[in-house]
Design an enzyme around this catalytic site. Structure first.
Site, PDB file in Angstrom:
ATOM      1  N   HIS A   1     -10.287  -5.138  -3.196  1.00 25.93           N
ATOM      2  CA  HIS A   1      -8.959  -5.405  -2.613  1.00 25.93           C
ATOM      3  C   HIS A   1      -9.087  -5.816  -1.166  1.00 25.93           C
ATOM      4  CE1 HIS A   1      -9.909  -1.100  -2.351  1.00 25.93           C
ATOM      5  NE2 HIS A   1      -9.289  -1.100  -1.179  1.00 25.93           N
TER       6      HIS A   1
ATOM      7  N   ASN B   1     -12.879  -3.028   2.668  1.00 25.26           N
ATOM      8  CA  ASN B   1     -13.782  -1.883   2.769  1.00 25.26           C
ATOM      9  C   ASN B   1     -14.753  -1.951   1.595  1.00 25.26           C
ATOM     10  OD1 ASN B   1     -12.545  -0.768   5.082  1.00 25.26           O
ATOM     11  ND2 ASN B   1     -10.938   0.139   3.812  1.00 25.26           N
TER      12      ASN B   1
ATOM     13  N   HIS C   1      -7.016  -5.691   2.312  1.00 30.79           N
ATOM     14  CA  HIS C   1      -5.874  -5.113   3.013  1.00 30.79           C
ATOM     15  C   HIS C   1      -5.316  -6.175   3.964  1.00 30.79           C
ATOM     16  CE1 HIS C   1      -6.891  -0.721   2.300  1.00 30.79           C
ATOM     17  NE2 HIS C   1      -8.085  -1.245   2.118  1.00 30.79           N
TER      18      HIS C   1
ATOM     19  N   GLN D   1     -14.328   2.973   1.412  1.00 29.58           N
ATOM     20  CA  GLN D   1     -13.674   2.503   0.183  1.00 29.58           C
ATOM     21  C   GLN D   1     -13.364   3.691  -0.722  1.00 29.58           C
ATOM     22  OE1 GLN D   1     -15.861  -0.421  -2.123  1.00 29.58           O
ATOM     23  NE2 GLN D   1     -14.141  -0.728  -3.534  1.00 29.58           N
TER      24      GLN D   1
ATOM     25  N   ASP E   1       0.847  -1.194   0.000  1.00 28.16           N
ATOM     26  CA  ASP E   1       0.000   0.000   0.000  1.00 28.16           C
ATOM     27  C   ASP E   1       0.886   1.249   0.000  1.00 28.16           C
ATOM     28  OD1 ASP E   1      -3.217   0.552   0.951  1.00 28.16           O
ATOM     29  OD2 ASP E   1      -1.805   2.216   1.089  1.00 28.16           O
TER      30      ASP E   1
ATOM     31  N   VAL F   1     -10.909   3.141  -3.590  1.00 26.99           N
ATOM     32  CA  VAL F   1     -10.554   2.601  -4.907  1.00 26.99           C
ATOM     33  C   VAL F   1     -11.556   1.501  -5.226  1.00 26.99           C
ATOM     34  CG1 VAL F   1      -8.793   1.460  -6.299  1.00 26.99           C
ATOM     35  CG2 VAL F   1      -8.097   3.145  -4.567  1.00 26.99           C
TER      36      VAL F   1
HETATM   37  P1  AMP Z   1      -9.753   1.534   0.330  1.00 28.32           P
HETATM   38  O1  AMP Z   1      -9.885   2.775   1.160  1.00 28.32           O
HETATM   39  O2  AMP Z   1     -10.145   0.287   1.049  1.00 28.32           O
HETATM   40  O3  AMP Z   1     -10.427   1.684  -1.008  1.00 28.32           O
HETATM   41  O4  AMP Z   1      -8.204   1.363   0.102  1.00 28.32           O
HETATM   42  C1  AMP Z   1      -7.525   1.844  -1.012  1.00 28.32           C
HETATM   43  C2  AMP Z   1      -6.063   1.743  -0.675  1.00 28.32           C
HETATM   44  O5  AMP Z   1      -5.315   1.874  -1.862  1.00 28.32           O
HETATM   45  C3  AMP Z   1      -5.565   2.812   0.288  1.00 28.32           C
HETATM   46  O6  AMP Z   1      -5.032   2.194   1.448  1.00 28.32           O
HETATM   47  C4  AMP Z   1      -4.508   3.558  -0.516  1.00 28.32           C
HETATM   48  O7  AMP Z   1      -3.417   3.965   0.267  1.00 28.32           O
HETATM   49  C5  AMP Z   1      -4.109   2.507  -1.547  1.00 28.32           C
HETATM   50  N1  AMP Z   1      -3.573   3.046  -2.787  1.00 28.32           N
HETATM   51  C6  AMP Z   1      -4.095   4.027  -3.557  1.00 28.32           C
HETATM   52  N2  AMP Z   1      -3.326   4.225  -4.631  1.00 28.32           N
HETATM   53  C7  AMP Z   1      -2.296   3.347  -4.546  1.00 28.32           C
HETATM   54  C8  AMP Z   1      -1.166   3.076  -5.362  1.00 28.32           C
HETATM   55  N3  AMP Z   1      -0.924   3.740  -6.497  1.00 28.32           N
HETATM   56  N4  AMP Z   1      -0.317   2.100  -4.970  1.00 28.32           N
HETATM   57  C9  AMP Z   1      -0.546   1.415  -3.820  1.00 28.32           C
HETATM   58  N5  AMP Z   1      -1.601   1.622  -3.020  1.00 28.32           N
HETATM   59  C10 AMP Z   1      -2.464   2.583  -3.369  1.00 28.32           C
END
Ligand code: AMP
Length: 115
Positions: free
Chosen positions: A101, A88, A103, A95, A32, A97
Site C-alpha cells: 500500500h 513502509n 500512504h 509495516q 486510513d 499490513v
Molecule cells: P503500514 O504500517 O504501512 O502497514 O500501514 C497500514 C495502515 O493500514 C495503517 O495506517 C492502518 O491505520 C491502516 N489500516 C489498518 N486496518 C485498516 C482498515 N480496516 N481500514 C483502513 N485502514 C486500515
C-alpha cells in the site's frame, strides 16, 4: 483464508467496510482508519503483493498505476500545496499490513526526517 489474505483483501472483497474513494480494475483507494494527517488515504493493488520487496518486473504496469492513482487522488483531495507518499516495506519500516500500500498524507506540513 489464504496466506496472502489480509484485512485489505477483505476490504477489496467488501467483507469489511471501508471509506472507498477510488476503484478501477487493478487498484483501490480508501481512507486510513487511523489517520496520521488531515488527509490520509491508502492506495493498494487488488493483486495481493505483500510489499514492495515482493513486486516483480511482471508488476511494472501495476506499480506505475499505483503512483499515478496516488497523484490523481491527491489532486482530487485538493492537496495542491503538497503531500507525502509513503511505502513502509517490512518490519523495520513499521509495516503492519502485508498487502502492498501507498500512504498519501496531506493537509498539514510534514517533518523530515521521518521517525
Ligand atoms: P503500514 O504500517 O504501512 O502497514 O500501514 C497500514 C495502515 O493500514 C495503517 O495506517 C492502518 O491505520 C491502516 N489500516 C489498518 N486496518 C485498516 C482498515 N480496516 N481500514 C483502513 N485502514 C486500515
Amino acid at each position: 483464508m489464504s496466506e496472502q489474505d489480509t484485512i485489505f483483501s477483505k476490504i477489496i472483497r467488501r467483507e469489511i467496510p471501508a471509506d472507498i474513494i477510488y476503484e478501477d480494475e487493478t487498484t483501490l483507494a480508501f481512507k486510513d482508519i487511523n489517520p496520521q494527517a488531515p488527509i490520509h488515504i491508502l492506495v493498494i493493488p487488488k493483486k495481493p503483493i505483500p510489499n514492495l520487496a515482493n513486486a516483480t518486473s511482471e508488476d511494472h504496469i501495476l506499480m506505475g498505476n499505483l503512483l499515478l492513482t496516488a497523484k490523481q487522488v491527491a489532486q482530487e483531495q485538493g492537496l495542491q500545496n503538497g503531500y507525502r507518499v509513503v511505502i513502509n516495506n517490512g518490519i523495520d519500516a513499521g509495516q503492519t499490513v502485508f498487502h502492498l500500500h501507498l500512504h498519501i498524507l496531506g493537509g498539514r506540513p510534514m517533518q523530515w526526517p521521518p521517525g
